[in-house]
Design an enzyme around this catalytic site. Structure first.
Site, PDB file in Angstrom:
ATOM      1  N   CYS A   2       0.874  -1.067   0.077  1.00 47.94           N
ATOM      2  CA  CYS A   2      -0.019   0.047  -0.065  1.00 47.94           C
ATOM      3  C   CYS A   2       0.875   1.380  -0.050  1.00 47.94           C
ATOM      4  O   CYS A   2       2.234   1.398  -0.167  1.00 47.94           O
ATOM      5  CB  CYS A   2      -0.762   0.076   1.163  1.00 47.94           C
ATOM      6  SG  CYS A   2       0.005  -0.068   2.786  1.00 47.94           S
ATOM      7  N   ARG A  50      -4.827   1.240  -0.056  1.00 50.08           N
ATOM      8  CA  ARG A  50      -4.757   0.059   0.144  1.00 50.08           C
ATOM      9  C   ARG A  50      -4.608  -0.576  -1.025  1.00 50.08           C
ATOM     10  O   ARG A  50      -5.239  -0.251  -2.131  1.00 50.08           O
ATOM     11  CB  ARG A  50      -5.991  -0.541   1.035  1.00 50.08           C
ATOM     12  CG  ARG A  50      -5.814  -1.959   1.232  1.00 50.08           C
ATOM     13  CD  ARG A  50      -7.085  -2.550   1.836  1.00 50.08           C
ATOM     14  NE  ARG A  50      -6.870  -3.851   2.389  1.00 50.08           N
ATOM     15  CZ  ARG A  50      -7.758  -5.050   2.406  1.00 50.08           C
ATOM     16  NH1 ARG A  50      -8.837  -4.671   1.958  1.00 50.08           N
ATOM     17  NH2 ARG A  50      -7.565  -6.083   2.728  1.00 50.08           N
ATOM     18  N   ILE A  53      -4.075  -7.663  -0.545  1.00 51.66           N
ATOM     19  CA  ILE A  53      -3.497  -8.844  -0.615  1.00 51.66           C
ATOM     20  C   ILE A  53      -3.709  -9.901   0.195  1.00 51.66           C
ATOM     21  O   ILE A  53      -3.843 -11.130   0.022  1.00 51.66           O
ATOM     22  CB  ILE A  53      -1.860  -8.524  -0.934  1.00 51.66           C
ATOM     23  CG1 ILE A  53      -1.545  -7.913  -2.032  1.00 51.66           C
ATOM     24  CG2 ILE A  53      -0.917  -9.843  -0.932  1.00 51.66           C
ATOM     25  CD1 ILE A  53      -0.157  -7.378  -2.027  1.00 51.66           C
ATOM     26  N   GLY A  76       3.581  -2.785   3.156  1.00 47.06           N
ATOM     27  CA  GLY A  76       4.495  -4.175   3.240  1.00 47.06           C
ATOM     28  C   GLY A  76       3.483  -5.356   3.545  1.00 47.06           C
ATOM     29  O   GLY A  76       2.504  -5.424   3.360  1.00 47.06           O
ATOM     30  N   GLU A  77       4.333  -6.331   3.811  1.00 44.44           N
ATOM     31  CA  GLU A  77       3.945  -7.602   4.254  1.00 44.44           C
ATOM     32  C   GLU A  77       4.803  -8.117   5.510  1.00 44.44           C
ATOM     33  O   GLU A  77       5.979  -8.022   5.633  1.00 44.44           O
ATOM     34  CB  GLU A  77       4.062  -8.715   3.259  1.00 44.44           C
ATOM     35  CG  GLU A  77       3.223  -8.308   2.049  1.00 44.44           C
ATOM     36  CD  GLU A  77       1.852  -8.157   1.995  1.00 44.44           C
ATOM     37  OE1 GLU A  77       1.287  -8.796   2.925  1.00 44.44           O
ATOM     38  OE2 GLU A  77       1.326  -7.532   1.040  1.00 44.44           O
ATOM     39  N   VAL A 291      11.287  -9.353 -19.334  1.00 51.86           N
ATOM     40  CA  VAL A 291      11.619  -8.349 -20.242  1.00 51.86           C
ATOM     41  C   VAL A 291      12.557  -8.870 -21.087  1.00 51.86           C
ATOM     42  O   VAL A 291      13.331  -9.589 -20.866  1.00 51.86           O
ATOM     43  CB  VAL A 291      12.250  -7.026 -19.447  1.00 51.86           C
ATOM     44  CG1 VAL A 291      12.759  -6.231 -20.444  1.00 51.86           C
ATOM     45  CG2 VAL A 291      11.501  -6.745 -18.416  1.00 51.86           C
ATOM     46  N   GLY A 366      14.646 -12.388  -7.963  1.00 48.79           N
ATOM     47  CA  GLY A 366      15.720 -12.863  -7.353  1.00 48.79           C
ATOM     48  C   GLY A 366      16.591 -11.778  -6.705  1.00 48.79           C
ATOM     49  O   GLY A 366      17.996 -11.938  -6.504  1.00 48.79           O
TER      50      GLY A 366
END
Length: 654
Positions: A2, A50, A53, A76-77, A291, A366
């Site tokens: 968010c 928001r 997720i 974040g998470e 990409v 990665g």
């Protein structure tokens, strides 16, 4: 994921308006398009945009504890929220949602400001304690999620992006900092808490900041990468097994979401590792994105195809041309909010747009493996230089430099004699704290020549600033791990995870997750002996050993080609965009006052004649153009617009 924004009154309470918060959070709507939430009292204002997720219905913010004495907004998470929640329930805490956000208020009740040490995640947090009349700002260990703040007229404004701060109050000064511009041109990023905007600071990775009625405290470090810890003494095989086990657990945790999770796939070892772990150790559908480039110099589609076929992924790609990069570049600058020296963030901005078109909000990448596991040519280069310094009389030693940068069309290693001079092979690697970075920073010093006399500060040295900031952490460790630490703190945190990470992902409401940057993986990697990070000149040796049976040999043993994108070629190819002509025109350069107009004009003419230039010229052109973009967007023509009524707004409290 968010966007968060708000303010804290440091002096006597002053009236805050909901409209102020609406302006701030509306500027971050790209980070959270699913709705807006607010909290206000006489001391603080909190706003949240928001991106749903986890707990799609119940995860609205701000969230409070049982008696509404603690409020939090969070970007974040928290990947270990399930385990933390179970622990907190056993301790008697009551939850009203299933979100990871609610864990924060209850964990704060138990641990105070130390609650951040319990978190496995990527986060920027603003937590308000009504009893203490204090606001705690906190940022994750590696700097994955941004958090900025600014003091103005007795009030501290904060936000996920600087544009939220500028949207709060038109009287907040907006000036580019000439010292920080020199830092960015030298190091590719600011140093410490600085940003390109004078008076606007960032909460540093692994730090907290406490605001109270007594004033603004100092940033407090709660975590750092510890390269002083003893290296692991177990066998190579055991270390490879432990690394693999940690990465598997990290991927499993970071797949937690109530929406589909995809993965970026570049064709290199790092993204292939994450994708292979998803395939072999989880039941998550394997959806990948990449990409590719029209210019074959930068294109990796053939390598990507090998991994796609091997792992049988459901794959989509975005094709980047010179024209699409040039077209998107100004928008990318609006989102990065800092000068950049390469166009590399732009294709990743286009990639996140592709992800969003396919209705994905989350991707694993990665990023971080090169820094923590010894993958960069910069580290390889330092080893070669150190080896040459130890054998100065051997005529063949300088030829080792020809093994560096084989993928560059105009490599500094084309001439052995020039390479020896450029890489300063006669310097003692242990005598110079920045031994591994000096060649790169030489390029940066070339860039500062383009600054105007007014912008250059005769008595200012970016290198002295870096020495003052880093010296305490670098003493007592070898040149290889010193280079790893500096790279993690400068390029990774302030460029790769920001301009090339969070900003270009969240521009399209796409959250990037980074399993290699799970702090347990980082702490483990810091204890790996250097010989297993780079064995001879074989980079990321231990990771290759850990993944040998999960990836095809041609991916494991492939010569590293770092991700790059066309720079000057994007702007001076078949056609030059009108904005480039305008921003690099002498009158525009003189108006900003940042650059020597004659020198930039000479560079532009050089690019018109031959668009494929050397490394330094590419960085100089992009550095000048990106800075001019920032000046145009944030200084000269700053505009903030907010509708009278924000859509899908909840929890407005006065």
């Amino acid at each position: 994921m968010c966007g968060i924004a708000g303010y804290f009154n440091l002096q006597a309470p002053t009236e805050g308006s909901l409209r102020l918060l609406e302006r701030m959070i509306w500027s971050l709507r790209h980070r959270g398009p699913d709705g807006f939430g607010f909290f206000q009292d006489e001391q603080v204002g909190l706003a949240h945009a928001r991106l749903s997720i986890i707990d799609l219905e119940g995860g609205w913010q701000p969230i409070c504890n049982e008696d509404k004495s603690i409020w939090v907004i969070f970007n974040g998470e928290i990947f270990n929220y399930i385990e933390l929640r179970e622990q907190l329930v056993r301790q008697g805490h009551r939850f009203t949602t299933s979100s990871d956000t609610e864990v924060l208020v209850h964990l704060y009740e138990e641990k105070g400001a130390d609650f951040v040490k319990e978190l496995n995640g990527q986060f920027a947090i603003a937590l308000y304690d009504t009893r203490k009349q204090s606001l705690l700002l906190a940022r994750d260990r590696m700097g994955i999620r941004p958090l900025f703040y600014c003091l103005h007229r007795g009030r501290c404004y904060f936000g996920s992006e600087i544009k939220a701060i500028f949207s709060a109050d038109t009287t907040i000064p907006r000036h580019l900092d000439s010292q920080v511009l020199q830092d960015i041109f030298t190091f590719w990023s600011p140093v410490g808490a600085d940003t390109i905007f004078n008076g606007v600071l960032q909460v540093q990775p692994g730090h907290t900041l406490l605001l109270s009625r007594q004033g603004l405290g100092n940033q407090q470090k709660y975590w750092d990468i510890d390269y002083h810890a003893p290296v692991s003494a177990v066998s190579d095989e055991e270390l490879a097994e432990e690394l693999r086990a940690l990465l598997i657990d990290s991927v499993r945790l970071q797949l937690r979401a109530d929406v589909p999770v995809g993965a970026y796939l570049s064709g290199g070892l790092d993204s292939s590792t994450i994708t292979s772990i998803i395939r072999h150790y989880t039941s998550n559908p394997l959806r990948t994105f990449s990409v590719v480039f029209e210019d074959e110099v930068y294109d990796e589609r053939h390598e990507q195809a090998k991994v796609i076929e091997y792992l049988q992924t459901d794959h989509d790609q975005v094709v980047c041309s010179y024209a699409t990069i040039a077209e998107a570049f100004p928008t990318v600058m609006y989102h990065t909010e800092t000068p950049i020296l390469r166009t590399a963030p732009t294709p990743l901005y286009l990639l996140s747009g592709l992800v969003r078109q396919h209705d994905y909000k989350v991707v694993l990448t990665g990023e971080g493996a090169d820094e923590i596991l010894g993958g960069y040519d910069l580290f390889k280069e330092a080893k070669v230089r150190a080896f040459i310094a130890a054998q100065p009389d051997s005529a063949c030693r300088s030829m080792l430099l020809k093994r560096l940068y084989p993928y560059l069309a105009l490599s500094p290693t084309r001439s052995a004699s020039y390479a020896k001079q450029f890489f300063a092979t006669d310097v003692n690697p242990e005598a110079d704290l920045f031994y591994g970075h000096q060649p790169r920073w030489k390029n940066g010093q070339f860039l500062t020549r383009f600054l105007s006399d007014d912008c250059k500060m005769v008595d200012y040295s970016p290198l002295n600033k870096a020495m003052e900031y880093f010296a305490g952490q670098l003493k007592g460790i070898n040149f290889f791990t010193r280079a790893q630490y500096v790279e993690s703190k400068l390029l990774l945190a302030n460029y790769l995870l920001s301009s090339q990470g969070d900003r270009v992902g969240m521009a399209h409401s796409v959250e990037g997750r980074f399993p290699f940057l799970d702090h347990r993986v980082v702490e483990f990697a810091a204890r790996i002996p250097v010989r297993l990070k780079m064995k001879g000149l074989n980079e990321k040796y231990l990771l290759k050993k850990a993944m040998r049976d999960l990836l095809p040999p041609e991916i494991i043993d492939r010569k590293k080609q770092p991700y790059m994108a066309p720079d000057i070629l994007s702007f001076f190819g078949a056609a030059t965009p009108s904005y480039v002509e305008h921003l690099l025109a002498p009158e525009s350069l003189k108006k900003s006052g940042l650059f020597n107009a004659d020198m930039v004009t000479n560079l532009v003419e050089k690019c018109r004649v031959k668009a494929r230039q050397g490394f330094r010229e590419n960085m100089a052109l992009v550095g000048v153009l990106s800075t001019q973009c920032l000046y145009d967007q944030f200084i000269e023509n700053w505009r903030e617009h907010c509708p009278e009524t924000l859509p899908n707004t909840r929890r407005i409290i006065d």
